[in-house]
Design a protein around this motif. Structure first.
Motif: not given
Length: 216
Positions: A31, A34-35, A118-119, A28
């Motif tokens: 992600v 990154w996001k 990734g959501q 997590s």
């Protein structure tokens, strides 16, 4: 006893739960980082790219300017989709307006799939990590009860370790879930804003090019 000591000193179930929570946390956070870099950049990039597009004199000039601005610009697939050519397949059936609707929709979905990546992981971690921690909690309480039963009486040394494991697992489950849930909500709002901007741009492109002749 701390969380990491559970991975080496706890029981088999405690070790498995601790490793699972650690894996969920690492995934997590990868992600999230990154996001956290991608989405704020994407919000500004879409606004600037669309401004560059509408200030251009032609579609070719617009494509070149946007690509020069950012070769990974999210609007580039939408711009490229306007260059559909006449053909003999079902994909080319219908008038230009219908074809533009189809190709722009496909291009928009491809861009949004990239943004949505990734959501699902964040939602899954946020919803399941507390229950994984709860499993460790239940197992720790079970060990405490077994220790009391074997001893035949209540003693602190028999229950302190398992109860400590239980409390740590509960806290670990929440520590993994809370950042994932917060990130999912924040990123979801950013994605929704980008999606609205891209949908509006796609509608404008459709209106702009629907009455132009197809490229032969």
């Amino acid at each position: 006893m701390n969380f990491f000591s559970l991975m080496t000193q706890g029981g088999v179930v405690s070790q498995l739960v601790a490793m699972l929570l650690l894996g969920m946390s690492v995934a997590s956070w990868v992600v999230i980082l990154w996001k956290g870099w991608l989405l704020p950049r994407a919000v500004g990039e879409v606004a600037r790219s669309t401004a560059v597009f509408w200030q251009s004199a032609s579609i070719d000039e617009a494509r070149q300017k946007v690509a020069a601005f950012d070769r990974q610009a999210l609007v580039l697939p939408l711009i490229a989709a306007t260059g559909i050519r006449a053909g003999q397949t079902l994909a080319s059936a219908g008038d230009r307006s219908q074809q533009l609707t189809r190709v722009l929709r496909d291009a928009l979905h491809a861009v949004l799939n990239k943004l949505q990546f990734g959501q699902v992981l964040l939602a899954t971690v946020g919803s399941t990590a507390p229950f994984v921690g709860l499993l460790g909690t239940v197992w720790g309480i079970y060990h405490a009860l077994v220790g009391m039963s074997a001893a035949g009486q209540f003693t602190i040394d028999k229950v302190s370790g398992p109860v400590g494991e239980a409390l740590i697992m509960t806290a670990a489950g929440l520590a993994v879930a809370i950042p994932a849930v917060l990130a999912y909500n924040v990123f979801g709002r950013a994605i929704g804003r980008i999606e609205a901007d891209l949908e509006g741009f796609a509608r404008d492109l459709r209106e702009l090019f629907s009455h132009q002749p197809q490229n032969g």
